[in-house]
Design a protein around this motif. Sequence first.
Motif, short mmCIF file in Angstrom:
data_model
loop_
_atom_site.label_atom_id
_atom_site.label_comp_id
_atom_site.label_asym_id
_atom_site.label_seq_id
_atom_site.Cartn_x
_atom_site.Cartn_y
_atom_site.Cartn_z
N ARG A 4 0.89 -0.99 0.09
CA ARG A 4 -0.12 0.15 0.04
C ARG A 4 0.81 1.37 0.03
NH1 ARG A 4 -5.38 -0.13 -0.72
NH2 ARG A 4 -6.03 1.52 0.94
N GLY A 5 2.22 1.16 -0.52
CA GLY A 5 3.05 2.45 -0.40
C GLY A 5 3.06 3.34 -1.53
N ILE A 6 3.02 4.51 -1.42
CA ILE A 6 2.93 5.67 -2.18
C ILE A 6 4.12 6.46 -2.09
CG2 ILE A 6 1.66 7.42 -3.58
CD1 ILE A 6 -0.95 6.05 -2.25
N ILE A 7 4.72 7.08 -3.12
CA ILE A 7 5.85 8.08 -3.11
C ILE A 7 5.08 8.96 -4.02
CG2 ILE A 7 8.18 8.93 -3.70
CD1 ILE A 7 8.91 6.00 -3.31
N VAL A 39 14.03 9.35 -4.35
CA VAL A 39 13.15 8.66 -5.07
C VAL A 39 13.79 7.41 -5.67
CG1 VAL A 39 11.80 8.57 -7.23
CG2 VAL A 39 11.70 10.46 -5.89
N LEU A 40 14.95 7.35 -6.26
CA LEU A 40 15.67 6.38 -6.83
C LEU A 40 16.16 5.35 -5.71
CD1 LEU A 40 18.20 7.95 -9.26
CD2 LEU A 40 16.24 6.61 -9.79
N CYS A 41 16.53 5.84 -4.64
CA CYS A 41 16.90 4.86 -3.50
C CYS A 41 15.64 4.17 -2.87
CB CYS A 41 17.44 5.66 -2.25
SG CYS A 41 19.17 6.15 -2.63
N SER A 42 14.40 4.95 -2.69
CA SER A 42 13.22 4.19 -2.26
C SER A 42 12.72 3.32 -3.00
CB SER A 42 12.26 5.27 -1.96
OG SER A 42 12.53 6.07 -0.88
N LYS A 46 12.73 -0.20 -1.55
CA LYS A 46 11.49 -0.74 -0.81
C LYS A 46 10.39 -1.29 -1.90
CE LYS A 46 11.65 3.02 2.62
NZ LYS A 46 11.06 4.23 3.12
N LYS A 47 10.98 -1.17 -3.12
CA LYS A 47 10.03 -1.57 -4.19
C LYS A 47 8.34 -0.92 -4.27
CE LYS A 47 13.41 -4.11 -6.27
NZ LYS A 47 13.86 -3.98 -7.49
N THR A 48 8.41 0.33 -4.08
CA THR A 48 7.16 0.78 -3.60
C THR A 48 6.28 0.58 -5.02
OG1 THR A 48 8.02 2.37 -2.14
CG2 THR A 48 5.96 2.90 -2.92
N PRO A 49 5.28 0.39 -5.07
CA PRO A 49 4.35 0.06 -6.24
C PRO A 49 3.95 1.28 -6.99
CG PRO A 49 3.24 -1.24 -4.42
CD PRO A 49 4.43 -0.12 -3.89
N VAL A 50 3.65 2.45 -6.33
CA VAL A 50 2.94 3.56 -6.95
C VAL A 50 3.87 4.98 -6.67
CG1 VAL A 50 1.16 5.05 -7.34
CG2 VAL A 50 0.66 2.45 -7.02
N LEU A 51 4.14 5.51 -7.67
CA LEU A 51 4.64 6.79 -7.87
C LEU A 51 4.04 8.01 -8.24
CD1 LEU A 51 7.45 8.78 -7.30
CD2 LEU A 51 8.15 7.91 -9.44
N LEU A 52 3.68 9.02 -7.53
CA LEU A 52 3.00 10.34 -8.31
C LEU A 52 4.29 11.20 -8.58
CD1 LEU A 52 0.09 10.86 -6.00
CD2 LEU A 52 0.05 9.45 -7.90
N ALA A 118 -7.16 6.99 -10.05
CA ALA A 118 -6.06 6.45 -10.70
C ALA A 118 -4.92 5.78 -9.97
CB ALA A 118 -5.13 7.73 -11.15
N VAL A 119 -4.90 6.24 -8.66
CA VAL A 119 -3.88 5.45 -7.65
C VAL A 119 -4.76 4.18 -7.33
CG1 VAL A 119 -3.18 5.28 -5.26
CG2 VAL A 119 -2.73 7.25 -6.72
N GLU A 120 -5.95 3.94 -6.99
CA GLU A 120 -6.78 2.86 -6.83
C GLU A 120 -6.69 1.84 -8.00
OE1 GLU A 120 -11.28 1.31 -5.91
OE2 GLU A 120 -10.73 3.47 -5.85
N CYS A 121 -6.77 2.35 -9.31
CA CYS A 121 -6.37 1.44 -10.46
C CYS A 121 -5.08 1.12 -10.77
CB CYS A 121 -6.99 2.27 -11.65
SG CYS A 121 -7.14 1.38 -13.19
#
Length: 237
Positions: A4-7, A39-42, A46-52, A118-121
């Motif tokens: 459930r991670g977002i950057i 951003v690159l390090c995260s 962490k392999k965060t799924p979604v980036l705004l 958009a994030v939910e999709c």
Amino acid sequence: MDERGIIIADRDAEFRSQVAEYFRKAGYEVETTDSTVHVLCSILQKKTPVLLLGSDFDQKVSSSDLIHLLKKCNRHLNVIMVSDDLPLDQARQVRKAGIFYQAMKPAETGDTEELGLAVECAFKTYRANRQQERMEAAMRRRANRRESVKKQPVPASRRFSWLIALAVLIFGTSFLALSAAESVQRGGNLGIWLFLGFCALLVVAQFFPVFRIKLSQRVMAQHAAKEQAASSEKKSS
């Protein structure tokens, strides 16, 4: 990996604060930054799924190049480009680089419905891709196991057992044939019946492997159907 991670990566501090509060209330784990290195390090760690990502996030690195690099760090990353007015050439470049969606920056406080959808999709797509990847990996493992079983050499004890069985078969057939011949000469039918019964037993024995193979195939088909039904229920839920 945070499912459930977002950057939120944008130079506008007010935008970051506003959008982060909205998504935290919606139950997401939110991280904000104005640093490309962060951003690159995260994404890498962490392999965060979604980036705004803001369209003018880095003045030294183009958005398309940055997205291309981020997708190299995590191929499952879904990038949502947020912009006030994105030029047509830049829009083509970021789409070619592999963005998930292009959204307009909220014009006023609380105008975050488009970003929320958009994030939910993006998370639904991420989970579907991961599920598909796991299914493909499981199928590859099964195929590899079958290949390894096929390539395994036949044990020596098994080869000898077949030789012993063949020798017994030849001896028994010869013995019964001789008994049948002697019985015919003496006028009896017992030897003939024994010989015919033995031949019938051999014929029936030849069918057992066929039955066994069909049974195993039927069991495998039922098992595959159960797995497919379980995966379909997980996707629908």
